[in-house]
Design a protein around this motif. Structure first.
Motif, mmCIF file in Angstrom:
data_model
loop_
_atom_site.group_PDB
_atom_site.id
_atom_site.type_symbol
_atom_site.label_atom_id
_atom_site.label_comp_id
_atom_site.label_asym_id
_atom_site.label_seq_id
_atom_site.Cartn_x
_atom_site.Cartn_y
_atom_site.Cartn_z
ATOM 1 N N UNK A 49 -7.527 -68.771 -59.699
ATOM 2 C CA UNK A 49 -7.447 -70.233 -59.762
ATOM 3 C C UNK A 49 -6.144 -70.754 -59.168
ATOM 4 N N UNK A 50 -5.036 -70.083 -59.447
ATOM 5 C CA UNK A 50 -3.749 -70.588 -58.960
ATOM 6 C C UNK A 50 -3.626 -70.430 -57.444
ATOM 7 N N UNK A 51 -4.254 -69.412 -56.882
ATOM 8 C CA UNK A 51 -4.250 -69.249 -55.428
ATOM 9 C C UNK A 51 -5.015 -70.397 -54.770
ATOM 10 N N UNK A 52 -6.150 -70.752 -55.361
ATOM 11 C CA UNK A 52 -6.929 -71.873 -54.837
ATOM 12 C C UNK A 52 -6.151 -73.176 -54.956
ATOM 13 N N UNK A 53 -5.492 -73.361 -56.084
ATOM 14 C CA UNK A 53 -4.713 -74.575 -56.302
ATOM 15 C C UNK A 53 -3.542 -74.658 -55.328
ATOM 16 N N UNK A 61 0.737 -81.936 -50.443
ATOM 17 C CA UNK A 61 2.187 -82.115 -50.342
ATOM 18 C C UNK A 61 2.622 -82.509 -48.935
ATOM 19 N N UNK A 62 1.863 -82.076 -47.926
ATOM 20 C CA UNK A 62 2.260 -82.341 -46.536
ATOM 21 C C UNK A 62 1.024 -82.594 -45.677
ATOM 22 N N UNK A 63 0.308 -83.688 -45.941
ATOM 23 C CA UNK A 63 -0.968 -83.921 -45.257
ATOM 24 C C UNK A 63 -0.833 -84.234 -43.769
ATOM 25 N N UNK A 64 0.362 -84.589 -43.311
ATOM 26 C CA UNK A 64 0.530 -84.959 -41.904
ATOM 27 C C UNK A 64 0.955 -83.787 -41.015
ATOM 28 N N UNK A 65 1.010 -82.599 -41.565
ATOM 29 C CA UNK A 65 1.311 -81.446 -40.708
ATOM 30 C C UNK A 65 0.232 -81.365 -39.629
ATOM 31 N N UNK A 66 0.615 -81.236 -38.347
ATOM 32 C CA UNK A 66 -0.362 -81.321 -37.259
ATOM 33 C C UNK A 66 -1.371 -80.189 -37.184
ATOM 34 N N UNK A 67 -1.160 -79.100 -37.914
ATOM 35 C CA UNK A 67 -2.101 -77.980 -37.827
ATOM 36 C C UNK A 67 -3.250 -78.089 -38.817
ATOM 37 N N UNK A 68 -3.178 -79.014 -39.782
ATOM 38 C CA UNK A 68 -4.257 -79.097 -40.756
ATOM 39 C C UNK A 68 -5.598 -79.424 -40.102
ATOM 40 N N UNK A 69 -5.593 -80.409 -39.211
ATOM 41 C CA UNK A 69 -6.864 -80.848 -38.649
ATOM 42 C C UNK A 69 -7.526 -79.779 -37.781
ATOM 43 N N UNK A 70 -6.809 -79.173 -36.815
ATOM 44 C CA UNK A 70 -7.479 -78.125 -36.031
ATOM 45 C C UNK A 70 -7.881 -76.925 -36.883
ATOM 46 N N UNK A 71 -7.098 -76.615 -37.906
ATOM 47 C CA UNK A 71 -7.430 -75.513 -38.803
ATOM 48 C C UNK A 71 -8.705 -75.824 -39.585
ATOM 49 N N UNK A 72 -8.806 -77.043 -40.126
ATOM 50 C CA UNK A 72 -9.971 -77.425 -40.917
ATOM 51 C C UNK A 72 -11.223 -77.539 -40.068
ATOM 52 N N UNK A 73 -11.058 -77.813 -38.779
ATOM 53 C CA UNK A 73 -12.206 -77.924 -37.892
ATOM 54 C C UNK A 73 -12.681 -76.563 -37.394
ATOM 55 N N UNK A 74 -11.924 -75.530 -37.737
ATOM 56 C CA UNK A 74 -12.326 -74.170 -37.382
ATOM 57 C C UNK A 74 -12.883 -73.443 -38.590
ATOM 58 N N UNK A 164 -10.347 -70.391 -52.938
ATOM 59 C CA UNK A 164 -9.543 -71.344 -52.176
ATOM 60 C C UNK A 164 -10.403 -72.063 -51.140
ATOM 61 N N UNK A 165 -11.304 -71.327 -50.485
ATOM 62 C CA UNK A 165 -12.237 -71.955 -49.542
ATOM 63 C C UNK A 165 -13.052 -73.042 -50.250
ATOM 64 N N UNK A 166 -13.581 -72.692 -51.426
ATOM 65 C CA UNK A 166 -14.453 -73.617 -52.149
ATOM 66 C C UNK A 166 -13.707 -74.876 -52.575
ATOM 67 N N UNK A 167 -12.505 -74.701 -53.121
ATOM 68 C CA UNK A 167 -11.749 -75.859 -53.586
ATOM 69 C C UNK A 167 -11.331 -76.736 -52.413
ATOM 70 N N UNK A 168 -10.907 -76.113 -51.319
ATOM 71 C CA UNK A 168 -10.490 -76.876 -50.157
ATOM 72 C C UNK A 168 -11.670 -77.648 -49.569
ATOM 73 N N UNK A 169 -12.821 -77.009 -49.498
ATOM 74 C CA UNK A 169 -14.015 -77.674 -48.976
ATOM 75 C C UNK A 169 -14.404 -78.860 -49.848
ATOM 76 N N UNK A 170 -14.262 -78.702 -51.147
ATOM 77 C CA UNK A 170 -14.562 -79.815 -52.054
ATOM 78 C C UNK A 170 -13.589 -80.973 -51.841
ATOM 79 N N UNK A 171 -12.316 -80.660 -51.647
ATOM 80 C CA UNK A 171 -11.321 -81.706 -51.398
ATOM 81 C C UNK A 171 -11.659 -82.475 -50.126
ATOM 82 N N UNK A 172 -12.138 -81.769 -49.102
ATOM 83 C CA UNK A 172 -12.472 -82.412 -47.834
ATOM 84 C C UNK A 172 -13.789 -83.176 -47.880
ATOM 85 N N UNK A 173 -14.763 -82.659 -48.619
ATOM 86 C CA UNK A 173 -16.115 -83.207 -48.520
ATOM 87 C C UNK A 173 -16.690 -83.751 -49.825
#
Length: 231
Positions: A49-53, A61-74, A164-173
């Motif tokens: 759970x803590x790894x996912x969190x 904490x840093x949503x404007x980092x430029x690598x988030x979008x290309x990473x999430x689209x892959x 972590x994949x599941x939690x991140x996907x939920x945050x996005x979608x």
């Protein structure tokens, strides 16, 4: 995974340093460093759970980092690496641009995506395979929980990456109202394990995307591994 209109990743602004973060030329991976104390390791579900969190906390904490979008689209690849208490402290001090997540005695550091072939030496030396934590007591149930397909027999590290994949996907979608309620409530999180039959049944009413593994390690490609359930 492609970003959606509900995702919390803002467009990069002109103020972002292009020189510091050049256009990625290879695979992007998000490092997650899990504390595995040699003397008093945390229970496995707490570590998962803590790894996912930590993964999601790095984005928040840093949503404007430029690598988030290309990473999430892959493939939004993650690398869960373990560190003992001494090394965990060194990584924490050496890389201040981290997000620290804590659940009970469990701790993990989450980072923004990095080019896979450019991981700092300190992080690259940390082990990925063989991460194991003792069963321990299950976490108290929370409104937001990550459901794992327990029939796959995933190692701690593998399960942590899938969670972590599941939690991140939920945050996005997921539903923005549910995400806001979770954040305002302190981001409480728990793990629920289900056998194959129950996992498949409950996945039909999942609050976030059902995660299927690429099959690079441990399990058969395409295996359904995890999803988020909100109650």
């Amino acid at each position: 995974m492609e970003a959606t209109e509900n995702d919390p990743i803002p467009e990069t602004t002109a103020e972002t340093s292009v020189e510091e973060f050049p256009e990625p030329t290879g695979e992007l991976v998000q490092p997650i460093i899990l504390l595995v104390d040699r003397e008093e390791p945390c229970p496995e579900d707490s570590g998962i759970a803590v790894a996912a969190l930590a993964s999601v906390s790095a984005l928040l904490a840093n949503p404007r980092h430029p690598y988030w979008r290309p990473w999430a689209q892959g493939a939004f690849a993650k690398s869960v690496r373990r560190a003992d208490a001494k090394m965990f402290a060194k990584v924490t001090a050496e890389f201040p641009d981290h997000a620290l997540a804590e659940i009970g005695t469990a701790k993990a550091l989450g980072f923004a995506p990095i080019q896979a072939d450019s991981l700092p030496k300190r992080l690259a030396k940390l082990q990925v395979s063989g991460t194991t934590l003792p069963p321990g007591d299950p976490l108290d149930s929370t409104p937001v929980r990550i459901v794992l397909n327990d029939s796959l027999g995933m190692s701690t590290g593998k399960a942590a990456a899938q969670a972590a994949h599941a939690l991140f996907a939920w945050v996005l979608e997921g539903k923005p109202a549910e995400l806001e309620a979770w954040r305002s409530g302190g981001c409480a999180l728990s793990i629920e394990r289900a056998d194959s039959k129950m996992f498949t049944k409950n996945a039909r009413t999942a609050s976030g995307p059902l995660i299927h593994d690429a099959g690079r390690t441990e399990i058969t490609p395409g295996s359904a591994t995890a999803f988020v359930s909100v109650h």
